[in-house]
Design a protein around this motif. Structure first.
Motif, PDB file in Angstrom:
ATOM      1  N   GLY A 202       0.789  -1.223   0.000  1.00 38.31           N
ATOM      2  CA  GLY A 202       0.000   0.000   0.000  1.00 38.31           C
ATOM      3  C   GLY A 202       0.821   1.272   0.000  1.00 38.31           C
ATOM      4  N   ARG A 203       2.062   1.209   0.507  1.00 39.85           N
ATOM      5  CA  ARG A 203       2.938   2.394   0.585  1.00 39.85           C
ATOM      6  C   ARG A 203       4.349   1.916   0.389  1.00 39.85           C
ATOM      7  N   SER A 204       5.057   2.476  -0.580  1.00 38.27           N
ATOM      8  CA  SER A 204       6.390   1.958  -0.883  1.00 38.27           C
ATOM      9  C   SER A 204       7.387   3.085  -1.126  1.00 38.27           C
ATOM     10  N   PHE A 205       8.634   2.796  -0.739  1.00 32.59           N
ATOM     11  CA  PHE A 205       9.723   3.752  -0.851  1.00 32.59           C
ATOM     12  C   PHE A 205      10.921   3.081  -1.532  1.00 32.59           C
ATOM     13  N   ALA A 206      11.558   3.808  -2.438  1.00 32.52           N
ATOM     14  CA  ALA A 206      12.852   3.417  -2.970  1.00 32.52           C
ATOM     15  C   ALA A 206      13.878   4.391  -2.422  1.00 32.52           C
ATOM     16  N   VAL A 207      14.964   3.884  -1.848  1.00 29.48           N
ATOM     17  CA  VAL A 207      16.012   4.769  -1.360  1.00 29.48           C
ATOM     18  C   VAL A 207      16.710   5.414  -2.555  1.00 29.48           C
TER      19      VAL A 207
END
Length: 243
Positions: A202-207
């Motif tokens: 539902g919520r995603s981050f790429a560094v």
């Protein structure tokens, strides 16, 4: 934005990669992520999702003193502690024999898998085979295709695996054991092998050091890279869930 089913002031479950996400560019674990992971695990499930063989993420959880909840080998191996020590499900998905056959044919053509005589990278693998970045990719992809296998670049190695195995499928299995919807999860990653996971949750981050595939799949690309990027994602989510 809260993941599906999320409620304000209640942290969602977390799925997080290791290399390139909890580490620096030399794969050294950033010590600052340790309290962040422990604090999150005290409030909600934390699943470590990696391309490494199963013993590595299990050991990380053990040293963090958090429940052993891991996706290893790019989704090929999944173990989720239900809450009581040792009470969990271990599943393997993938064709280890086909992966080993690819490695044998690759070496038979004169190529080196790149890990030396004592190969700890592959020693405990159950579902796939990893080849060093210094080794040629084109013949590896050709031989893998001949065996019905695929090759994914984790940023640190080339992994020969079954085409239908990935971290997203691993999280689906983990979520079932935890009685959660994958859309409830927050995920953080950095590379091509994280793309399915990042797209699923539902919520995603790429560094910031993430490759193009991870950046495309993620909702948000962090300003900071490596462990700093993970801590940035943690702070962002905590702020959102405190509102």
């Amino acid at each position: 934005m809260l993941p599906a089913g999320g409620r304000a002031n209640v942290l969602p479950p977390l799925a997080v990669d290791i290399d390139g996400t909890l580490t620096d560019d030399r794969r050294a674990l950033d010590a600052r992520v340790i309290p962040a992971l422990r604090e999150w695990a005290a409030e909600a499930p934390v699943v470590v999702a990696t391309g490494k063989a199963l013993p590595y993420p299990v050991a990380l959880c053990e040293f963090l003193a958090t429940p052993v909840r891991v996706i290893a080998e790019n989704g090929g191996a999944v173990y989720i502690d239900r809450g009581d020590a040792g009470d969990g499900d271990l599943r393997f998905t993938g064709d280890r024999e086909a992966a080993a056959a690819v490695a044998r044919d690759y070496e038979a053509e004169g190529y080196d898998v790149g890990w030396g005589r004592t190969d700890f990278v592959n020693r405990w693998r159950e579902t796939e085979f990893a080849v060093a970045h210094d080794s040629p990719l084109e013949p590896l992809e050709r031989i893998a295709a001949d065996h019905g296998m695929s090759v994914v670049d984790t940023g640190f190695a080339y992994h020969v695996k079954s085409p239908d195995v990935d971290k997203g499928q691993g999280l689906r299995a983990a979520a079932r054991v935890l009685d959660r919807d994958p859309a409830e999860f927050v995920a953080v990653g950095d590379s091509e092998n994280d793309a399915e996971l990042l797209a699923l949750v539902g919520r995603s981050f790429a560094v910031a050091n993430a490759d193009a595939a991870a950046r495309t799949a993620a909702d948000t690309v962090c300003e900071a890279g490596y462990g700093d990027g993970f801590l940035e994602a943690v702070e962002t989510v905590r702020t959102e869930f405190a509102d």
